[in-house]
Write an enzyme that holds these catalytic residues in place. Sequence first.
Site, PDB file in Angstrom:
ATOM      1  N   TYR A   1       0.762  -1.092   0.041  1.00  0.00           N
ATOM      2  CA  TYR A   1      -0.135   0.050  -0.079  1.00  0.00           C
ATOM      3  C   TYR A   1       0.767   1.204   0.003  1.00  0.00           C
ATOM      4  CZ  TYR A   1      -3.493   3.322   1.498  1.00  0.00           C
ATOM      5  OH  TYR A   1      -4.213   4.584   1.747  1.00  0.00           O
TER       6      TYR A   1
ATOM      7  N   TYR B   1      -5.481   5.414  -7.215  1.00  0.00           N
ATOM      8  CA  TYR B   1      -5.575   5.186  -6.000  1.00  0.00           C
ATOM      9  C   TYR B   1      -7.134   4.818  -5.724  1.00  0.00           C
ATOM     10  CZ  TYR B   1      -5.461   5.908  -1.058  1.00  0.00           C
ATOM     11  OH  TYR B   1      -5.687   5.612   0.249  1.00  0.00           O
TER      12      TYR B   1
END
Lengths: 149, 382
Positions: free
Chosen positions: B285, B335
């Site tokens: 991430y 994202y």
Amino acid sequence: MSATESPDDILPDLDEPGSLPFWQGCAVGELRVQRCVDCELVTHPPRPMCPGCRSIEREWIATSGFGKIWSFINVHPPLLPAYSPLAPFPVIIVELEENPKIRFVGNLVAAPGAPINSVAAASISIGQRVRVTFELVQDVTLPRWVLAD
Amino acid sequence: MRDATAIVGIGQTAFSKHHVDSELSLACQAISLALDDAGIAASEVDGLASSVMEPNREVEVARSVGLGDITFFSQVGYGGGAACGIVGHAAMAVATGQCDVAVAWRARKRAAKTSRPWAQVSQRVADKSMWSRPFGLLRPVDEIAMLTRRYMHEYAATRDHLANVALGARRHANLNPNATMHDKALTRAEYMNARWISEPLCLFDNCLETDGALAVVITSAKRARDLRQQPAMVHAFAQGLPQQHQTMTNYFCDDPLRGPAWTAARKLWGTADLGPKDVDVAQFYDAFSPLIPLSLEGYGFCDRGEGASFTDDGQIEIGGRLPVNTSGGGMSEAYVHGFNLILEAVRQIRGTSTCQVTNAEVSLVTSGEGVPTSALLLTKER
Ligand SMILES: [Zn+2]
């Protein structure tokens, strides 16, 4: 309202009883932390139960008000309207002198009452010794920090 | 749990800065594509898992896509920390028999109110943000910048290390036609001259903002063998919420640089019969570039303080020691709260990535470091 204040400033809610003694302390010139009545464990931010012994007997004690800069940033736009005119401005984290595991987010200012952009970030370094000072913003007294030496 | 379930279908909408379709429409499109990819009928879906921040409720999705009777539905909290947890909950539900075919998804539009909670803050704050926001520590990037400065101080990490992360992600995105930054090169000089957002973090240390939706279909390992796609076995799954953790403003515990990744990693490797040395490719991430060195350390790919130098010499790029974020990740593909990383982890197992690691058999994907988090270890059927 002072020159650096904005009606859009984000401020703590003084109706929140768990944290109110902290802000009341600031108003009388004390930087306070919460302590367990039973085992004396100090915690910050406050919480309703002691994570060390599960007592719910909580008290507030005054700290020395001295600490060292643990980290810092220099904040640039895009920002919320209240903060944009002050950018760039530094934000620091202070670790308390008598208990370095207790840390506070805050602002380093050139002198008590000076705006939060009054110190250039380039002059700040981790480890600098600071002491607390206070500034009234609307109805809330916020802790600020100045260099101690 | 180990190898009991598999991801058998993946679907995603196009990534865009402004989708005209609603978030509900995007969610339904992604789920529909994932079901087609798996070759499973919508009426067979009886489990749903999503994010607490997901704008679309299960009832709306189920009646639009035409799903069956749902016997399991759950949501996972903590924003960017949730994605692997969402898939993990769905996998646990299949493994325990609470449902047979589960769909996990995430849909997000950048302009939506729920996408930028920091900008919605009221003037009086009563929650934990009262200890940070009144002092101008306003945005997630500020919260992570504070940890980054301390990390750089303790371990002599530099902006060059952060640039390694941004440039590596961009090179991978340049290979991925679906990536937002597919056509845009990024040089080290451009990185170094970029405007600050929250010093020591500049523009290119931040993820993109994207409209889009992604979904995966999970079913039992037994069923997976009869389906059309190569299954990505859910070999291990973990969540992590460490003692005394306080989400992104994690400055108040004993060791703020030892984040939730460490807790998730302990459980992940503890339940796997594999270790970090067995991992062929990793999707970490990456809402912010410093999360890569922190994750490399937390998940055990190097010792503490060595995550920054692990990014040197192309070690996290394709052909390197551990290729990371091979689709371009949150920084250069899209994202969508890290959900796109999960689909890339599956593509690596299938052998269909645009930045394919040769013969990848073990594929790690993680969710947000710095918040209560989660991770999945996917493998080829062994
Ligand atoms: Zn106690």
